[in-house]
Scaffold this motif. Structure first.
Motif, PDB file in Angstrom:
ATOM      1  N   THR A 142      -3.983  -8.884  -1.586  1.00 48.86           N
ATOM      2  CA  THR A 142      -4.590  -9.527  -0.743  1.00 48.86           C
ATOM      3  C   THR A 142      -4.386  -9.045   0.177  1.00 48.86           C
ATOM      4  N   PHE A 143      -3.376  -8.542   0.980  1.00 49.11           N
ATOM      5  CA  PHE A 143      -2.249  -8.777   1.722  1.00 49.11           C
ATOM      6  C   PHE A 143      -1.787  -7.004   1.792  1.00 49.11           C
ATOM      7  N   ALA A 144      -1.171  -7.514   0.626  1.00 54.96           N
ATOM      8  CA  ALA A 144       0.370  -6.183   0.958  1.00 54.96           C
ATOM      9  C   ALA A 144       0.661  -5.066   1.032  1.00 54.96           C
ATOM     10  N   PHE A 145      -0.450  -5.249  -0.015  1.00 57.52           N
ATOM     11  CA  PHE A 145      -1.077  -3.215   0.166  1.00 57.52           C
ATOM     12  C   PHE A 145      -2.358  -2.885   0.858  1.00 57.52           C
ATOM     13  N   ARG A 146      -3.352  -3.966   1.665  1.00 55.32           N
ATOM     14  CA  ARG A 146      -4.475  -3.875   2.360  1.00 55.32           C
ATOM     15  C   ARG A 146      -3.698  -2.762   3.702  1.00 55.32           C
ATOM     16  N   LEU A 147      -2.419  -4.041   4.112  1.00 54.39           N
ATOM     17  CA  LEU A 147      -1.759  -3.350   5.589  1.00 54.39           C
ATOM     18  C   LEU A 147      -1.776  -2.491   5.906  1.00 54.39           C
ATOM     19  N   PRO A 148      -0.752  -2.284   5.206  1.00 52.20           N
ATOM     20  CA  PRO A 148      -0.422  -0.364   5.295  1.00 52.20           C
ATOM     21  C   PRO A 148      -0.983   0.535   4.664  1.00 52.20           C
ATOM     22  N   VAL A 149      -2.053   0.373   3.807  1.00 52.63           N
ATOM     23  CA  VAL A 149      -3.180   1.207   3.590  1.00 52.63           C
ATOM     24  C   VAL A 149      -4.137   1.773   4.578  1.00 52.63           C
ATOM     25  N   ASN A 150      -4.807  -0.130   5.605  1.00 55.04           N
ATOM     26  CA  ASN A 150      -5.917   0.053   6.342  1.00 55.04           C
ATOM     27  C   ASN A 150      -4.841   0.980   7.564  1.00 55.04           C
ATOM     28  N   VAL A 151      -3.661   1.180   7.712  1.00 54.03           N
ATOM     29  CA  VAL A 151      -2.946   1.866   9.677  1.00 54.03           C
ATOM     30  C   VAL A 151      -2.994   2.971   8.762  1.00 54.03           C
ATOM     31  N   VAL A 158      -8.921   8.659   7.435  1.00 56.83           N
ATOM     32  CA  VAL A 158      -9.407   8.410   6.073  1.00 56.83           C
ATOM     33  C   VAL A 158     -10.742   7.313   6.470  1.00 56.83           C
ATOM     34  N   PRO A 159     -11.938   7.161   6.406  1.00 54.55           N
ATOM     35  CA  PRO A 159     -13.152   6.481   6.507  1.00 54.55           C
ATOM     36  C   PRO A 159     -12.589   5.527   5.289  1.00 54.55           C
ATOM     37  N   GLU A 160     -13.225   4.229   6.473  1.00 51.67           N
ATOM     38  CA  GLU A 160     -12.952   3.157   5.530  1.00 51.67           C
ATOM     39  C   GLU A 160     -13.237   2.429   4.124  1.00 51.67           C
ATOM     40  N   GLN A 161     -14.357   3.142   4.201  1.00 49.38           N
ATOM     41  CA  GLN A 161     -14.548   2.804   2.514  1.00 49.38           C
ATOM     42  C   GLN A 161     -14.292   3.608   1.254  1.00 49.38           C
ATOM     43  N   ASP A 162     -13.440   4.323   1.665  1.00 53.40           N
ATOM     44  CA  ASP A 162     -12.563   5.430   0.834  1.00 53.40           C
ATOM     45  C   ASP A 162     -11.188   4.180   0.244  1.00 53.40           C
ATOM     46  N   ARG A 163     -10.360   3.375   1.640  1.00 48.28           N
ATOM     47  CA  ARG A 163      -9.374   3.227   1.298  1.00 48.28           C
ATOM     48  C   ARG A 163      -8.466   2.553  -0.003  1.00 48.28           C
ATOM     49  N   TYR A 164      -9.998   1.442  -0.680  1.00 47.21           N
ATOM     50  CA  TYR A 164      -8.791   0.985  -1.330  1.00 47.21           C
ATOM     51  C   TYR A 164      -9.152   1.732  -2.883  1.00 47.21           C
ATOM     52  N   LEU A 165      -9.617   3.252  -2.956  1.00 51.79           N
ATOM     53  CA  LEU A 165      -9.299   3.875  -4.244  1.00 51.79           C
ATOM     54  C   LEU A 165      -7.970   4.266  -4.208  1.00 51.79           C
ATOM     55  N   PHE A 166      -7.238   4.203  -3.160  1.00 49.00           N
ATOM     56  CA  PHE A 166      -6.224   4.811  -3.212  1.00 49.00           C
ATOM     57  C   PHE A 166      -4.710   3.561  -3.756  1.00 49.00           C
ATOM     58  N   ARG A 167      -5.133   2.616  -4.061  1.00 55.29           N
ATOM     59  CA  ARG A 167      -3.912   2.308  -4.803  1.00 55.29           C
ATOM     60  C   ARG A 167      -3.284   1.844  -5.764  1.00 55.29           C
ATOM     61  N   THR A 168      -4.362   2.862  -7.077  1.00 54.54           N
ATOM     62  CA  THR A 168      -3.888   3.410  -8.057  1.00 54.54           C
ATOM     63  C   THR A 168      -3.514   4.260  -8.017  1.00 54.54           C
ATOM     64  N   LEU A 169      -4.114   5.168  -7.787  1.00 55.74           N
ATOM     65  CA  LEU A 169      -3.997   6.999  -7.167  1.00 55.74           C
ATOM     66  C   LEU A 169      -2.841   7.195  -7.305  1.00 55.74           C
ATOM     67  N   ALA A 170      -2.451   6.273  -6.010  1.00 53.68           N
ATOM     68  CA  ALA A 170      -0.516   6.232  -5.680  1.00 53.68           C
ATOM     69  C   ALA A 170       0.205   5.789  -6.349  1.00 53.68           C
ATOM     70  N   ALA A 171       0.208   4.313  -7.206  1.00 57.47           N
ATOM     71  CA  ALA A 171       0.691   4.365  -8.324  1.00 57.47           C
ATOM     72  C   ALA A 171       1.293   5.135  -9.059  1.00 57.47           C
ATOM     73  N   ASP A 172      -0.077   5.400  -9.361  1.00 56.09           N
ATOM     74  CA  ASP A 172       0.109   6.878 -10.670  1.00 56.09           C
ATOM     75  C   ASP A 172       1.042   8.072 -10.342  1.00 56.09           C
ATOM     76  N   LEU A 173       0.343   8.181  -9.065  1.00 58.26           N
ATOM     77  CA  LEU A 173       1.424   9.077  -8.738  1.00 58.26           C
ATOM     78  C   LEU A 173       3.013   9.028  -7.963  1.00 58.26           C
ATOM     79  N   THR A 174       2.853   8.017  -8.452  1.00 55.63           N
ATOM     80  CA  THR A 174       4.815   8.299  -7.368  1.00 55.63           C
ATOM     81  C   THR A 174       5.802   7.654  -8.468  1.00 55.63           C
ATOM     82  N   VAL A 175       4.723   7.266  -9.689  1.00 54.36           N
ATOM     83  CA  VAL A 175       6.044   7.477 -11.026  1.00 54.36           C
ATOM     84  C   VAL A 175       6.099   8.412 -11.768  1.00 54.36           C
ATOM     85  N   SER A 176       5.648   9.816 -11.015  1.00 55.90           N
ATOM     86  CA  SER A 176       6.184  10.239 -10.546  1.00 55.90           C
ATOM     87  C   SER A 176       7.694  11.398 -10.147  1.00 55.90           C
ATOM     88  N   LEU A 177       7.736  10.051  -9.154  1.00 55.82           N
ATOM     89  CA  LEU A 177       9.542  10.164  -8.253  1.00 55.82           C
ATOM     90  C   LEU A 177      10.570   9.600  -9.539  1.00 55.82           C
TER      91      LEU A 177
END
Ligand code: HEM
Length: 403
Positions: A142-151, A158-177
């Motif tokens: 509800t907060f820790a993800f939403r603040l930085p992704v919106n900022v 990046v348009p507002e309606q697309d932002r919440y897609l990114f939580r899973t995509l970024a989590a999936d991508l960063t496993v590779s690090l």
């Protein structure tokens, strides 16, 4: 335990859940210890600080990676970021970094303060609504993800309606690090990378046709300038990097910070009353439980040594361990936001010093005090769940109740 046993333990789920006792053991071996066949593990603050700045050492760029990880070419999650500023060495690094820094300026970040404060207020209002009637909320979602992704999305455009897609995509991508990646996770990381790359290719095309006052438009213009100092591949890689680096780590800074405020209630009270400064609290969270726990450096020429050990295939720099070096910090395992000798290494240092450090600090300095003042009775509402990761350290969920 020797260095190899310590690093092997760190890579187990128990080791990454709580790496700090293992770091304390590593400090007993000295600032550097040999691991595996031909590598080193650096934990001493001064050693890590110096290696980050030593021009004889660099990051694992595409050319070097091919030698020790030939399969890397088969994975888009690994190849895409190899065109970004994070994974290139001089002279390409300086060229790319100065271009990005020219649009991602301190002034642009400072000017964001009112917008960040407004987003904090809006998200706290949403939390108040969702958590009324003592319903438990997940702070991460509800907060820790939403603040930085919106900022970061506001900054990038990046348009507002697309932002919440990114939580899973970024989590999936960063496993590779991470240092060890399961084959299924690698597939998910590649799929997420492909989707993010497609997204930003399309957004860059839209901004090329119709520029706005945002970072995507500014970087597209840099790439399209007559002297074209940024290739299309580099443009794409850096846009994805800015998005992912822009919120994954800051999300974890906010989560780790709130968990520490719960564990040390005097610090939460201190933040509310002004006895603890927001900047002091943020710095101590960064030091005590850094969202980025390690990076690595390879020798760029033969014959180099690190504290008398041959540099071999390079060193893991354990930033989270350096931040708890007893030779640098008094009582390093005590969480104390009033300490004065901080300067943690959580944002790295030298040429690759984090480009978003000022932004991450701004967000945390505004968010945590506002949260604690707005909900003075905020409490944990269940056990927090850590993500099973060593490199990017944070919580998967952190249940809270507002009253
Ligand atoms: C608490 C939050 C953050 C932490 C702990 C963090 C940590 C780091 C670290 C350790 C590095 C250096 C890696 C290395 O030397 O190998 C780095 C680089 C970088 N960070 Fe951050 N970061 C944070 C937030 C951000 C934000 C908000 C952004 C963007 C808006 C960002 C963008 C970058 C970029 C672009 C680089 C690459 C710089 C270069 O290689 O020249 N970071 N970060």
């Amino acid at each position: 335990m020797d260095g190899t046993q310590i690093i092997d333990q760190l890579l187990t789920p128990e080791g990454s859940a709580d790496p700090y006792p293992l770091y304390a053991q590593a400090h007993r071996l000295g600032p550097v210890a040999p691991i595996w066949d031909d590598m080193l593990m650096a934990v001493g603050y001064r050693t890590v600080h110096r290696l980050l700045r030593d021009p004889g050492f660099g990051v694992a760029d595409a050319e070097r990676r091919e030698v020790f990880d030939p399969e890397y070419l088969e994975h888009s999650s690994r190849t895409l970021l190899s065109y970004s500023v994070l994974e290139v060495n001089a002279p390409d690094h300086a060229r790319m970094r100065s271009l990005i820094a020219s649009v991602f300026t301190a002034r642009r970040v400072a000017a964001l303060e009112p917008a960040v404060a407004a987003t904090v207020r809006r998200l706290l209002d949403e939390m108040a609504e969702l958590g009324s009637g003592s319903a438990a909320l997940d702070f991460m979602d509800t907060f820790a993800f939403r603040l930085p992704v919106n900022v970061i999305c506001e900054l990038l455009g990046v348009p507002e309606q697309d932002r919440y897609l990114f939580r899973t995509l970024a989590a999936d991508l960063t496993v590779s690090l991470e240092m060890i990646v399961e084959p299924d996770d690698m597939l998910a990381a590649d799929a997420a990378t492909d989707r993010l790359a497609a997204y930003f290719t399309e957004l860059a095309a839209r901004r090329r046709a119709d520029p706005r006052d945002d970072l995507v438009s500014a970087l597209v213009q840099v790439a399209d300038a007559a002297d074209a100092r940024l290739t299309d591949q580099e443009l794409l890689a850096n846009l994805v990097l800015l998005l992912v680096a822009g919120f994954e780590t800051t999300t974890n800074l906010l989560g780790n910070g709130l968990a520490l405020a719960f564990q040390h209630p005097w610090t939460a009270d201190g933040l509310r009353t002004g006895k603890v400064t927001p900047a002091g609290f943020t710095d101590e969270v960064l030091r005590y439980d850094s969202p980025v726990q390690l990076t690595s450096r390879l020798p760029l020429k033969p014959g180099l040594t690190i504290e008398g050990h041959p540099a071999g295939n390079g060193a893991f720099l354990l930033l989270g361990a350096a931040n708890r070096d007893p030779a640098r910090f008094v009582d390093p395992d005590v969480f104390d936001p009033t300490r004065t000798e901080s300067q943690p290494l959580s944002f790295g240092g030298g040429p690759h010093f984090c480009l978003g450090a000022q932004l991450a600090r701004l967000e945390a300095n505004l968010a945590l005090p506002a949260l604690l003042s707005r909900f003075p009775a905020l409490t944990p509402a269940g056990d927090p769940v850590r993500r099973d990761r060593l490199v990017l350290r944070g919580y998967q969920s952190l249940p809270v109740a507002l009253a």
